[in-house]
Design a protein around this motif. Structure first.
Motif, PDB file in Angstrom:
ATOM      1  N   HIS A 123       0.800  -1.218   0.000  1.00  0.00           N
ATOM      2  CA  HIS A 123       0.000   0.000   0.000  1.00  0.00           C
ATOM      3  C   HIS A 123       0.836   1.272   0.000  1.00  0.00           C
ATOM      4  CE1 HIS A 123      -3.096  -2.943   0.955  1.00  0.00           C
ATOM      5  NE2 HIS A 123      -3.951  -2.060   0.483  1.00  0.00           N
ATOM      6  N   SER A 130      -4.447   1.436  -4.564  1.00  0.00           N
ATOM      7  CA  SER A 130      -5.133   1.234  -3.284  1.00  0.00           C
ATOM      8  C   SER A 130      -6.256   2.244  -3.106  1.00  0.00           C
ATOM      9  CB  SER A 130      -4.131   1.353  -2.130  1.00  0.00           C
ATOM     10  OG  SER A 130      -4.776   1.229  -0.887  1.00  0.00           O
ATOM     11  N   ASN A 134     -10.194   1.349  -2.541  1.00  0.00           N
ATOM     12  CA  ASN A 134     -10.924   1.722  -1.334  1.00  0.00           C
ATOM     13  C   ASN A 134     -12.073   2.683  -1.591  1.00  0.00           C
ATOM     14  OD1 ASN A 134      -9.394   0.202   0.533  1.00  0.00           O
ATOM     15  ND2 ASN A 134      -7.773   1.732   0.489  1.00  0.00           N
ATOM     16  N   THR A 135     -12.001   3.443  -2.677  1.00  0.00           N
ATOM     17  CA  THR A 135     -13.040   4.457  -2.908  1.00  0.00           C
ATOM     18  C   THR A 135     -13.995   4.110  -4.039  1.00  0.00           C
ATOM     19  OG1 THR A 135     -11.596   5.714  -4.425  1.00  0.00           O
ATOM     20  CG2 THR A 135     -11.515   6.297  -2.080  1.00  0.00           C
ATOM     21  N   ARG A 152     -11.001  -9.908  -1.118  1.00  0.00           N
ATOM     22  CA  ARG A 152     -10.579  -9.172   0.079  1.00  0.00           C
ATOM     23  C   ARG A 152     -10.811 -10.017   1.332  1.00  0.00           C
ATOM     24  NH1 ARG A 152     -12.292  -2.799  -0.295  1.00  0.00           N
ATOM     25  NH2 ARG A 152     -11.026  -2.280  -2.124  1.00  0.00           N
ATOM     26  N   THR A 186      -6.937  -2.945   8.574  1.00  0.00           N
ATOM     27  CA  THR A 186      -7.432  -1.599   8.264  1.00  0.00           C
ATOM     28  C   THR A 186      -6.321  -0.563   8.384  1.00  0.00           C
ATOM     29  OG1 THR A 186      -9.642  -2.175   9.044  1.00  0.00           O
ATOM     30  CG2 THR A 186      -9.126   0.163   8.893  1.00  0.00           C
ATOM     31  N   THR A 189      -3.823  -0.936   5.485  1.00  0.00           N
ATOM     32  CA  THR A 189      -4.399  -0.464   4.233  1.00  0.00           C
ATOM     33  C   THR A 189      -4.424   1.056   4.181  1.00  0.00           C
ATOM     34  OG1 THR A 189      -5.789  -2.443   4.085  1.00  0.00           O
ATOM     35  CG2 THR A 189      -6.450  -0.554   2.750  1.00  0.00           C
ATOM     36  N   THR A 193      -3.400   6.290   2.126  1.00  0.00           N
ATOM     37  CA  THR A 193      -4.086   7.577   2.076  1.00  0.00           C
ATOM     38  C   THR A 193      -3.191   8.739   2.471  1.00  0.00           C
ATOM     39  OG1 THR A 193      -4.913   7.418   4.364  1.00  0.00           O
ATOM     40  CG2 THR A 193      -6.271   6.441   2.613  1.00  0.00           C
TER      41      THR A 193
END
Length: 222
Positions: A123, A130, A134-135, A152, A186, A189, A193
């Motif tokens: 990530h 990624s 995620n989005t 997943r 979590t 991952t 961001t």
């Protein structure tokens, strides 16, 4: 006829040169047609910046320096292109995690360290992919979403098993192994961001930190 073929080849080489500024992507497969690989790289770059719904086929084609028709030829639709990106990304992550477990040995702490490191590095090295994973899951059709979610779940279950085995063997003291496993995945991952290079920590240094944090979360008894 020969001249026309040479001209077409020259145009293809020119397109590749113009597209060389696109970053690489873990969604590109070794056996991809060069044009398809360039389209994937362009899609990852543009979608990560503007979102799936904020990106048109024309936007991707322009970034890849190809015609929209060539995109449709290789992928059928923008949706199919997104599915390819997400599917290949999670497949690679699952394979790498399985490989990490295979080589980690029998020690529960070593096994947790190995899969956490794999997850964090994946990530940090593939942040845009990624981000899309995620989005943009919400942008997939129900069947495509179910496919990605099932993979997943496969990834999550590997963490679940490592935590449960560590608790059973007395290496981990957490009374909540399922929740601890979810927290670890979590957190690993989420680095996509905010992680940037250069930064305070490199990807491998961050993985070192997360290995220790994961062991703390698991209640590791050294």
């Amino acid at each position: 006829m020969k001249q026309a073929g040479e001209q077409a080849a020259a145009r293809g080489r020119a397109r590749e040169e113009r597209a060389k500024g696109l970053p690489g992507s873990n969604a590109v497969a070794e056996d991809d047609d060069p044009a398809a690989a360039t389209i994937i790289r362009a899609a990852v770059e543009v979608m990560a910046r503007h979102g799936y719904h904020g990106t048109s086929v024309r936007d991707i084609a322009d970034a890849a320096q190809v015609s929209p028709g060539l995109l449709y030829h290789h992928f059928g639709s923008k949706h199919d292109l997104l599915v390819t990106i997400l599917d290949r990304g999670i497949d690679r992550l699952v394979r790498d995690t399985e490989d990490a477990l295979f080589h980690a040995g029998d020690d529960p702490a070593g096994r947790l360290r190995a899969i956490v490191r794999t997850h964090v590095l994946a990530h940090t090295m593939s942040r845009r992919e990624s981000l899309l994973g995620n989005t943009e899951l919400r942008s997939l059709s129900p069947s495509a979403r179910a496919l990605i979610v099932s993979k997943r779940d496969t990834q999550q279950r590997m963490f679940d098993r490592v935590l449960a085995d560590g608790v059973r063997r007395g290496a981990f003291g957490t009374p909540h192994p399922v929740e601890a496993s979810r927290m670890i995945v979590t957190a690993c991952t989420a680095v996509a961001t905010w992680f940037r290079e250069p930064g305070a920590l490199s990807g491998p240094q961050l993985a070192d930190v997360y290995e220790r944090l994961a062991l703390d979360t698991a209640g590791y008894r050294s």
